[in-house]
Design a protein around this motif. Structure first.
Motif: not given
Length: 249
Positions: A126-133
């Motif tokens: 989830f945190r990696n997704a947030a990093r990219h959005l």
């Protein structure tokens, strides 16, 4: 069983089933339609892009797609469909690997987040997704609902599909929230083929808490890509989270 071992050359060679199963038009079409809508005219990043089952037709719809994928053999299979310019892929783990740029949508399909076998790794995803959005961007997850209600007291296994030539059986470790899917394929001979894959199952409420920890709020949850209502009887869900990093979550 390590994920990189599960998704080797043999798996890549036999993964695609054009026109049937998860490649069937009635399965793939609504998936691509909904993701194209959710991308909102921006670029998309697929975690665990695999052989490009979803990413290739999504890119053909005009959505710029980048992928992250752990398995090099799966990417080699993808390259028979789309080149690096059309569909760039970063080799790495979806919980930690970083792709260049920012995106309006990150997505993972077909239960892939459960391939991460610890809660810590799933939160990292989830945190990696947030990093990219970009702020307001979406993280889209397709995931099955654990079927523990089908597990009789004192038993550890559930047959979840039985049809000519195939039996699917799950064995549960309820203490550690793990399940191993066993796939038996056979014909009229006495021989059968067995493949297995380990997963960490996630309840929808736990998934929502993971999202909250990473700055997401639940936008919608449906039982499928067509938008059917999610109920207590639903066997899977498509959950769409909005990234709102400034919210007090």
């Amino acid at each position: 069983m390590k994920q990189e071992d599960l998704w080797g050359v043999d798996a890549a060679q036999h993964y695609d089933t054009p026109g049937t199963d998860m490649f069937a038009p009635e399965v793939l079409g609504p998936t691509v339609d909904r993701l194209a809508e959710l991308a909102g005219g921006g670029a998309a990043l697929e975690f665990a892009v695999g052989t490009g089952r979803v990413a290739v037709p999504l890119a053909e719809r005009g959505v710029p797609v980048t992928g992250i994928e752990l398995s090099r053999p799966m990417v080699e299979r993808l390259r028979t469909k789309a080149d690096e310019t059309t569909l760039p892929v970063i080799i790495g783990d979806m919980a930690t690997a970083v792709a260049p740029g920012t995106y309006t949508m990150v997505y993972l399909v077909f239960n892939t987040i459960s391939n991460l076998l610890t809660q810590t790794e799933q939160v990292q995803c989830f945190r990696n997704a947030a990093r990219h959005l970009t702020p307001g961007g979406r993280f889209v997850i397709e995931l099955w609902v654990p079927e523990l209600r089908k597990l009789p007291p004192g038993q550890e296994a559930v047959v979840w599909r039985s049809e000519p030539g195939y039996i699917g059986l799950d064995t549960y470790d309820v203490l550690n929230q793990h399940v191993v899917s066993h796939h038996f394929r056979f014909d009229d001979t006495k021989d059968a083929q067995l493949s297995r894959s380990p997963h960490r199952y996630i309840w929808p409420a736990e998934l929502d808490l993971m999202a909250q920890l990473a700055g997401f709020v639940l936008e919608t949850r449906h039982a499928d890509w067509d938008g059917a209502e999610f109920t207590a009887e639903s066997r899977s869900h498509v959950s769409v989270y909005r990234y709102q990093p400034d919210d007090d979550v």
